[in-house]
Design an enzyme around this catalytic site. Structure first.
Site: not given
Length: 243
Positions: A66-67
Site C-alpha cells: 500500500d502507498k
C-alpha cells in the site's frame, strides 16, 4: 508546476536491502505509491531506472505494498525472475512479517484471525470488508509490547488479500494507528503504522531462503522511542516454507 517525487530518484539505490542477479529487495518509503493509479500520478516505478545496476531493463514489481505501508518490497530483475517470484507469491511460499502499532491492548498474547474478505464497493476495488462470501483469509498475530493505550503487534499473513492486515486488525478490535479507512483514523496526525518488516524468499530449491529485514520508518521509530519499545527486537518468520 509538476509534482515532486517524495524521495530523490538517486537515493532509491541507497534503499536496496538485497541484490543478486535475479531480484532486488528495497526498503519502500511510506507515503509513496508503488505504481500509478487510474488517474496517474507520481509513483515508485518511475524511479526504477536507477535500480538497473548494469542490466538493460528496469526491474519490475513482484508484488505490491500500500502507498502508506513501508518496508520490504521485492522486485524481479528480468522476466525469468519475475515468473519465478510470481509463482512463489501466488503459491504462498514467501514468508512475510509485518510490524504494526494498534490502538487498544488485546486481551490475548497471540492469535489467528480467519475472516473472509471481499470488495466492499465495486467502484473502489481496493476497499475491502469481512464478508462470509469473500475469499478465505488468515492472519497470525502476536503482541510484542504494550503501553499507553497502544500495542506493538507482529502480523504474519497466511494469505495475500488486499488490505488484509488492516481489515483483520480492525475486525478483531485492534485497529492500526493512523489508518483513516479501517480503524483508528489519523487522529493527532499519525501516519499509518504498518511496516513490512521481513521477507523470506525460497528462490532456489538448492539454497536456503533469502531472508531480508527492513528498518523501521522514521514515524514508527519515533513512536517506538516514545513508548520505550525495542525497535531492534528479533522478528523470526514463524510461517514454515513448504516444499
Amino acid at each position: 508546476m509538476s509534482a515532486r517525487l517524495p524521495i530523490e530518484t538517486d537515493s532509491l539505490a541507497d534503499r536496496v536491502l538485497h541484490r543478486d542477479g535475479m531480484m532486488l529487495v528495497i526498503d519502500k518509503p511510506a507515503g509513496v505509491p508503488v505504481h500509478a493509479g487510474p488517474k496517474g500520478g507520481i509513483n515508485l516505478e518511475q524511479m526504477f531506472g536507477s535500480l538497473r545496476f548494469g542490466l538493460p531493463r528496469d526491474p519490475a514489481l513482484a508484488h505490491r505494498l500500500d502507498k502508506d505501508t513501508s518496508g520490504c518490497l521485492v522486485l524481479g530483475r528480468h522476466r525469468k525472475a519475475l515468473a519465478r517470484l510470481g509463482k512463489l507469491f501466488s503459491n504462498g511460499r514467501i514468508g512475510k512479517t509485518y510490524w504494526a502499532v494498534v490502538r487498544g491492548s488485546p486481551e490475548a498474547e497471540s492469535g489467528l484471525i480467519e475472516a473472509p474478505l471481499a470488495k466492499r464497493s465495486p467502484e473502489r476495488g481496493w476497499w475491502m470488508a469481512v464478508d462470509p462470501a469473500g475469499q478465505p483469509s488468515a492472519t497470525e498475530w502476536r503482541v510484542m509490547a504494550r503501553g499507553g493505550g497502544l500495542a506493538f503487534v507482529e502480523f504474519t499473513p497466511l494469505t495475500g488479500r488486499t488490505h488484509q492486515i488492516r481489515v483483520h486488525a480492525a475486525h478483531v478490535g485492534m485497529p492500526l494507528l493512523g489508518d483513516p479507512i479501517y480503524g483508528a483514523g489519523s487522529a493527532g496526525g499519525a501516519a499509518l503504522h504498518l511496516h513490512a518488516r521481513a521477507v523470506s524468499i525460497p528462490f532456489s530449491e538448492k539454497r536456503p531462503p533469502i531472508e531480508v529485514e527492513a528498518p523501521l520508518p522514521p514515524h514508527m521509530a519515533a513512536t517506538f522511542t516514545a513508548m520505550g519499545w525495542d525497535a531492534e527486537a528479533p522478528s523470526p518468520l514463524k510461517r514454515p516454507i513448504s516444499a
